[in-house]
Write a protein that holds these residues in place. Structure first.
Motif, PDB file in Angstrom:
ATOM      1  N   THR A  11       1.033  -1.336  -0.111  1.00 23.41           N
ATOM      2  CA  THR A  11      -0.177  -0.030  -0.038  1.00 23.41           C
ATOM      3  C   THR A  11       0.699   1.357  -0.008  1.00 23.41           C
ATOM      4  OG1 THR A  11      -1.708  -1.177   1.133  1.00 23.41           O
ATOM      5  CG2 THR A  11      -1.838   1.325   1.265  1.00 23.41           C
ATOM      6  N   GLU A  12       1.828   1.080   0.786  1.00 26.07           N
ATOM      7  CA  GLU A  12       2.834   2.483   0.770  1.00 26.07           C
ATOM      8  C   GLU A  12       3.582   2.392  -0.593  1.00 26.07           C
ATOM      9  OE1 GLU A  12       3.214   4.569   3.155  1.00 26.07           O
ATOM     10  OE2 GLU A  12       1.446   3.807   4.445  1.00 26.07           O
ATOM     11  N   GLU A  13       3.957   1.535  -1.000  1.00 23.11           N
ATOM     12  CA  GLU A  13       4.379   1.554  -2.413  1.00 23.11           C
ATOM     13  C   GLU A  13       3.757   2.425  -3.485  1.00 23.11           C
ATOM     14  OE1 GLU A  13       7.611   1.289  -4.973  1.00 23.11           O
ATOM     15  OE2 GLU A  13       7.637   1.185  -3.114  1.00 23.11           O
ATOM     16  N   ARG A  14       2.244   1.708  -3.486  1.00 21.63           N
ATOM     17  CA  ARG A  14       1.538   2.398  -4.473  1.00 21.63           C
ATOM     18  C   ARG A  14       1.091   3.742  -4.287  1.00 21.63           C
ATOM     19  NH1 ARG A  14      -1.199  -2.834  -3.649  1.00 21.63           N
ATOM     20  NH2 ARG A  14      -2.566  -1.786  -1.941  1.00 21.63           N
ATOM     21  N   LEU A  15       1.073   4.102  -2.891  1.00 20.19           N
ATOM     22  CA  LEU A  15       0.760   5.539  -2.541  1.00 20.19           C
ATOM     23  C   LEU A  15       1.951   6.546  -2.788  1.00 20.19           C
ATOM     24  CD1 LEU A  15      -1.195   7.364  -1.024  1.00 20.19           C
ATOM     25  CD2 LEU A  15       0.005   7.122   1.134  1.00 20.19           C
ATOM     26  N   ARG A  16       2.998   6.233  -2.924  1.00 18.27           N
ATOM     27  CA  ARG A  16       4.346   6.681  -3.369  1.00 18.27           C
ATOM     28  C   ARG A  16       4.402   7.086  -4.884  1.00 18.27           C
ATOM     29  NH1 ARG A  16       7.117   4.081   1.130  1.00 18.27           N
ATOM     30  NH2 ARG A  16       7.618   2.422  -0.446  1.00 18.27           N
ATOM     31  N   LEU A  17       4.025   6.047  -5.436  1.00 19.30           N
ATOM     32  CA  LEU A  17       3.882   5.996  -6.969  1.00 19.30           C
ATOM     33  C   LEU A  17       2.971   6.838  -7.457  1.00 19.30           C
ATOM     34  CD1 LEU A  17       4.188   2.288  -7.959  1.00 19.30           C
ATOM     35  CD2 LEU A  17       5.965   4.029  -8.174  1.00 19.30           C
ATOM     36  N   LEU A  18       1.607   7.168  -6.874  1.00 19.28           N
ATOM     37  CA  LEU A  18       0.679   8.103  -7.185  1.00 19.28           C
ATOM     38  C   LEU A  18       1.009   9.236  -6.902  1.00 19.28           C
ATOM     39  CD1 LEU A  18      -2.470   5.964  -6.218  1.00 19.28           C
ATOM     40  CD2 LEU A  18      -1.803   6.525  -8.632  1.00 19.28           C
ATOM     41  N   VAL A  19       1.606   9.745  -5.578  1.00 19.87           N
ATOM     42  CA  VAL A  19       1.955  10.844  -5.219  1.00 19.87           C
ATOM     43  C   VAL A  19       3.156  11.503  -6.060  1.00 19.87           C
ATOM     44  CG1 VAL A  19       3.048  12.409  -3.393  1.00 19.87           C
ATOM     45  CG2 VAL A  19       1.187  10.653  -2.883  1.00 19.87           C
ATOM     46  N   GLY A  20       3.983  10.480  -6.461  1.00 17.56           N
ATOM     47  CA  GLY A  20       5.042  10.783  -7.288  1.00 17.56           C
ATOM     48  C   GLY A  20       4.597  11.234  -8.810  1.00 17.56           C
ATOM     49  N   LEU A  21       3.434  10.502  -9.061  1.00 15.82           N
ATOM     50  CA  LEU A  21       3.225  10.923 -10.418  1.00 15.82           C
ATOM     51  C   LEU A  21       2.322  12.208 -10.461  1.00 15.82           C
ATOM     52  CD1 LEU A  21       2.322   9.986 -13.236  1.00 15.82           C
ATOM     53  CD2 LEU A  21       0.116   9.069 -12.542  1.00 15.82           C
ATOM     54  N   VAL A  22       1.814  12.646  -9.380  1.00 17.26           N
ATOM     55  CA  VAL A  22       1.308  13.913  -9.375  1.00 17.26           C
ATOM     56  C   VAL A  22       2.352  14.961  -9.214  1.00 17.26           C
ATOM     57  CG1 VAL A  22      -0.058  15.413  -7.766  1.00 17.26           C
ATOM     58  CG2 VAL A  22      -0.827  13.265  -8.305  1.00 17.26           C
ATOM     59  N   VAL A  23       3.221  14.641  -8.425  1.00  9.00           N
ATOM     60  CA  VAL A  23       4.407  15.721  -8.356  1.00  9.00           C
ATOM     61  C   VAL A  23       5.118  15.898  -9.715  1.00  9.00           C
ATOM     62  CG1 VAL A  23       6.849  16.192  -7.352  1.00  9.00           C
ATOM     63  CG2 VAL A  23       4.726  15.122  -6.096  1.00  9.00           C
ATOM     64  N   VAL A  24       5.076  14.811 -10.425  1.00 14.05           N
ATOM     65  CA  VAL A  24       5.890  15.083 -11.805  1.00 14.05           C
ATOM     66  C   VAL A  24       5.004  15.836 -12.708  1.00 14.05           C
ATOM     67  CG1 VAL A  24       6.728  13.665 -13.627  1.00 14.05           C
ATOM     68  CG2 VAL A  24       7.138  12.883 -11.461  1.00 14.05           C
ATOM     69  N   LEU A  25       3.752  15.704 -12.637  1.00  9.59           N
ATOM     70  CA  LEU A  25       2.819  16.193 -13.678  1.00  9.59           C
ATOM     71  C   LEU A  25       2.631  17.760 -13.272  1.00  9.59           C
ATOM     72  CD1 LEU A  25      -0.163  13.793 -13.807  1.00  9.59           C
ATOM     73  CD2 LEU A  25       1.719  14.184 -15.790  1.00  9.59           C
ATOM     74  N   GLY A  26       2.620  17.956 -11.817  1.00  6.73           N
ATOM     75  CA  GLY A  26       2.822  19.438 -11.376  1.00  6.73           C
ATOM     76  C   GLY A  26       4.039  19.997 -11.916  1.00  6.73           C
ATOM     77  N   CYS A  27       5.347  19.477 -11.726  1.00  6.56           N
ATOM     78  CA  CYS A  27       6.559  20.063 -12.238  1.00  6.56           C
ATOM     79  C   CYS A  27       6.633  20.349 -13.779  1.00  6.56           C
ATOM     80  CB  CYS A  27       7.735  19.176 -11.687  1.00  6.56           C
ATOM     81  SG  CYS A  27       7.808  19.004 -10.102  1.00  6.56           S
ATOM     82  N   CYS A  28       5.950  19.500 -14.492  1.00  8.88           N
ATOM     83  CA  CYS A  28       5.910  19.525 -15.847  1.00  8.88           C
ATOM     84  C   CYS A  28       5.174  20.970 -16.338  1.00  8.88           C
ATOM     85  CB  CYS A  28       5.316  18.280 -16.508  1.00  8.88           C
ATOM     86  SG  CYS A  28       6.633  16.870 -16.389  1.00  8.88           S
ATOM     87  N   ALA A  29       3.891  20.912 -15.391  1.00  6.99           N
ATOM     88  CA  ALA A  29       2.916  22.047 -16.073  1.00  6.99           C
ATOM     89  C   ALA A  29       3.521  23.184 -15.353  1.00  6.99           C
ATOM     90  CB  ALA A  29       1.636  21.656 -14.961  1.00  6.99           C
TER      91      ALA A  29
END
Length: 831
Positions: A11-29
């Motif tokens: 669960t922690e691994e999936r949560l880190r992946l989702l948060v990381g995806l949002v962070v990456v998309l935010g940085c790209c924007a």
């Protein structure tokens, strides 16, 4: 069941992946709008405008609906209003820059960890970028002095803002709380729709006033409207949450009505986290701690060492309503500083009281279950050895008889230890108990799976063999179990050898547990008599009269219809031939089998519940017969045989004395004959019973004297008046020196104890003369008369011998020719 560590890590691994995806998309924007600003540079907005927009964003973020949800990553704020208003006043890339800046400031002021901070800033960048992209797509030109009023772009940008917010928010919260995505997305959707509609109204109102040049004073009404809507939404959400919370509390209270403590603790912790919207709930008992979230149990084990409570933790004691009993502590951790309202505190105390009651009920039920299990075990097991007892053996065998699905045959092995009484008599009962426990352990260890080993009592054990593929295997198993007893047993430094005899009975297709036990018992005694270790029951060698067992059901009728009668045999003075007394002998006049002697039915009577009625009937008829003889001039004592089981009945003496009083018979005219070989095992009880009868005047006699193993012990403890020599010694008195020696010894012993001696089974005149020469003064047997009914017995007395009533034989000497010398007493010998 608490989730495994692997599940938590996944669960922690999936949560880190989702948060990381949002962070990456935010940085790209953010990077995209930065590149856009560098390619199309414009005039720099005034610092006041940028600071004002940042402040507006911070204030809007603080206007969140204060509801404790499972995740702090909540989106119910007014952040859309300053973003969309700012897009009409400032270039899009500056609005994105202000949103990121405000997000960083907000998260730093409300620090909740790097992961949550990064997620919040990146989500703000994504949502603001999506709204800005819509404005750019519609070609809206921002102007601080003359702002446009693009209604359609504002509506589309608000929709894009909300959609991107949910796309980033819902998967993360769903993973963190183990909830369904649609459940998270549609949670409180009506309030969200009203909130977004209010946001749209507020945005259009502000932009409209700014674009149309209307009196700016009207803008003062917008915050008022926003505050009113905010208060209304907060109130409605809180009201709904309170209602749902009370409903969850009621449901949780119902779930707590369980009898399993683990179920109560798991349910209480998960429900506490749900009801009070806590990140985690923990219940600490004296030696146990359970920790859970609203969806799963995280830990259940021993309580950890004492620790200081973190600032985001609220604790409440688990106490009863009256505060008299405290069973533990309930801890709620919210993930942030929270102050409970008075209603919430009352609700928490109510829940804690319900949990306390449920825990006490579960503990009480567990204690009752433990006591019940102990009682059930004690009722089915021997307290000394821990083996199954007779009741457990019978129940298990009965189930096997009733069952039609068991595989293979089953058999019963009955084991009796040889000479075990000597261990108790020599070394004491403690040593005997040690031997029994050692034997039990060896039998248990050598038993096959599925076999039941039981102790029936004393030194008697039983093994129920099950799953036998062939009958011959029962003997093989029995031999192996008895071989386990061959090794010596050390008791108080001595090595004792245990010998045992076993009887095996195979269960028939039809039958009963009692019959199986009877057959095994017969086989076991056959093994003892033959000196063999084991004997298998064979019907051809069954010496028991099976027809006698069928008489059990007829005893009640026999007593009620007076089928039991009494015959009488005279006891004669060997010297004069005069009748001294009469012995009563019971007979059963069976309607189908004719006259039955006591050998045929006495054992059956003793084992049934009809023994008191039978004994009373025999005594009644004996006293009636004696009365008829006395009225005819023959005042003779009557001797009645007594079953050892009657002597164990505490009411027996009073019943005998009542019969004597009824027929006006002096107690000294009744002689009770006791079986010496049977009463020895119950001397403690028998002594009290016989002492009461003897003190009342009833005379006592020991029947078949000399055949028991403890004749002298009986004489020393039972106050008797008469000894009756067994017919086995009488038969050889004229031909066997050993038999003559036994008779002489018995006579001498009786003379020294002032007892009379009666010889049984006198069949010939030489026997009579030999007994007389040895000093025996009385006898009975066929030489004088066979047993007769009371009437015929009276006729024999009246007829007599040689015209002399009451005399049945010619005297061995002339009257007056024998002078009876007084007993010469020897002086006491020195010790």
């Amino acid at each position: 069941m608490p989730p495994s560590r692997d599940d938590d890590n996944a669960t922690e691994e999936r949560l880190r992946l989702l948060v990381g995806l949002v962070v990456v998309l935010g940085c790209c924007a953010a990077a995209g709008f930065a590149a856009f600003a560098l390619r199309l540079p414009g005039p720099l907005p005034t610092p006041l405008a940028l600071v004002g927009l940042c402040g507006f964003l911070i204030i809007a973020h603080k206007l969140r609906v204060h509801v404790r949800v499972k995740s702090s990553m909540d989106s119910n704020t007014w952040g859309e209003v300053p973003v969309l208003v700012g897009l009409t006043l400032l270039p899009a890339h500056w609005v994105v820059f202000c949103a990121i800046t405000a997000g960083v400031v907000i998260r730093c002021l409300d620090w909740r960890g790097l992961q949550k901070t990064a997620f919040g800033v990146a989500k703000g960048a994504l949502t603001t970028s999506s709204a800005a992209a819509v404005f750019l797509a519609f070609g809206v030109q921002a102007d601080l002095s003359e702002p446009p009023f693009p209604v359609i772009p504002i509506m589309v940008a608000l929709a894009a803002f909300i959609l991107v917010d949910h796309l980033a928010f819902v998967p993360v919260v769903s993973t963190a709380t183990a909830s369904g995505k649609w459940q998270v997305a549609l949670h409180d959707w009506t309030s969200k729709v009203i909130l977004h509609f209010g946001e749209l109204v507020a945005i259009l109102s502000v932009v409209g006033v700014l674009a149309t040049g209307t009196d700016p004073v009207l803008l003062l009404g917008v915050p008022l409207v926003v505050v009113c809507m905010h208060l209304w939404q907060s109130r409605s959400v809180r009201t709904r949450e309170e209602r749902e919370s009370w409903q969850r509390l009621a449901k949780a209270t119902d779930e707590l009505n369980a009898v399993d403590l683990t179920q109560v603790l798991h349910s209480a912790t998960t429900r506490a986290a749900q009801i009070f919207s806590a990140a985690e709930a923990t219940i600490d008992l004296a030696a146990r701690s359970v920790r859970a979230t609203g969806s799963q149990v995280l830990a259940d084990g021993p309580q950890a060492a004492a620790r200081s409570a973190p600032p985001d933790e609220t604790t409440v004691d688990l106490v009863a309503h009256d505060g008299s009993v405290r069973v533990g502590v309930l801890r709620l951790r919210f993930g942030g500083t929270v102050r409970l309202t008075e209603v919430e505190q009352y609700k928490l105390r109510t829940f804690a009281s319900a949990v306390c009651t449920a825990i006490r009920n579960a503990q009480a039920y567990a204690e009752l279950a433990r006591i019940a299990a102990e009682n059930a075990h004690a009722a089915a097991h021997d307290p000394l050895t821990g083996l199954a007892n007779r009741r457990r053996l019978y129940d298990h065998a009965e189930q096997l008889f009733r069952s039609t699905g068991h595989s293979g045959l089953f058999a019963l092995l009955l084991i009796d230890l040889n000479h075990f009484k000597e261990v108790n008599d020599t070394l004491g009962h403690a040593a005997g108990d040690h031997v029994l426990c050692e034997v039990a352990g060896r039998l248990r260890a050598s038993a096959a799976p599925g076999d039941l080993v039981a102790r029936l009592g004393g030194d008697e054990f039983a093994v129920l063999f099950t799953g036998l593929p062939t009958p011959a295997l029962a003997g093989h198993r029995a031999t192996g179990m008895l071989a386990a007893l061959d090794a010596g047993i050390e008791v108080e430094g001595m090595q004792l050898t245990v010998e045992a005899a076993g009887g095996i009975a195979l269960a028939a297709g039809t039958g009963s547990v009692e019959e199986l036990m009877r057959r095994a018992d017969i086989a076991m005694y056959q093994a003892k008599r033959a000196g063999e270790q084991t004997v298998v029951y064979a019907h051809a060698r069954d010496t028991a009269d099976l027809e006698r067992l069928m008489l059990t059901g007829e005893l009640r009728r026999a007593v009620a219809e007076h089928e039991f009668t009494v015959d009488f045999q005279p006891i004669v003075d060997l010297g004069t031939g005069e009748v001294m007394a009469a012995e009563a002998l019971a007979r059963w006049h069976h309607p189908d089998q004719g006259s039955l002697s006591p050998v045929r039915f006495l054992e059956t009577v003793e084992r049934s519940g009809q023994l008191p009625a039978f004994a009373d009937a025999v005594l009644e008829q004996s006293l009636i017969a004696r009365q008829s003889w006395r009225e005819a001039g023959f005042d003779l004592p009557v001797a009645v045989n007594v079953s050892p089981r009657s002597l164990l009945d505490p009411t027996f003496p009073s019943a005998v004395l009542a019969r004597l009083a009824k027929h006006d018979v002096p107690p000294n005219r009744l002689v009770l004959e006791l079986a010496e070989t049977l009463t020895i095992s119950q001397l403690d009880v028998v002594e009290r019973t016989l002492a009461e009868l003897r003190n009342a005047g009833v005379r006592l006699a020991i029947d078949d004297f000399g055949t028991g193993v403890s004749s002298l012990s009986v004489l020393s403890r039972i106050p008797v008046h008469q000894l009756k020599i067994d017919r086995e010694f009488v038969a050889g008195v004229e031909t066997s020196t050993e038999a003559a020696a036994v008779v002489r010894t018995t006579v001498d012993l009786a003379r020294n104890l002032h007892l009379t001696v009666v010889a049984e089974g006198v069949e010939s005149e030489p026997q009579r003369r030999a007994l007389w020469a040895l000093g025996c003064v009385a006898g009975q047997g066929h030489l004088f008369a066979r047993p007769y009914s009371a009437a015929r017995f009276l006729g024999i007395l009246q007829r007599g011998c040689g015209g002399r009533p009451g005399v049945l034989a010619v005297a061995l000497h002339d009257e007056g020719s024998v002078i009876r010398m007084p007993v010469r007493r020897l002086p006491n010998l020195p010790a």
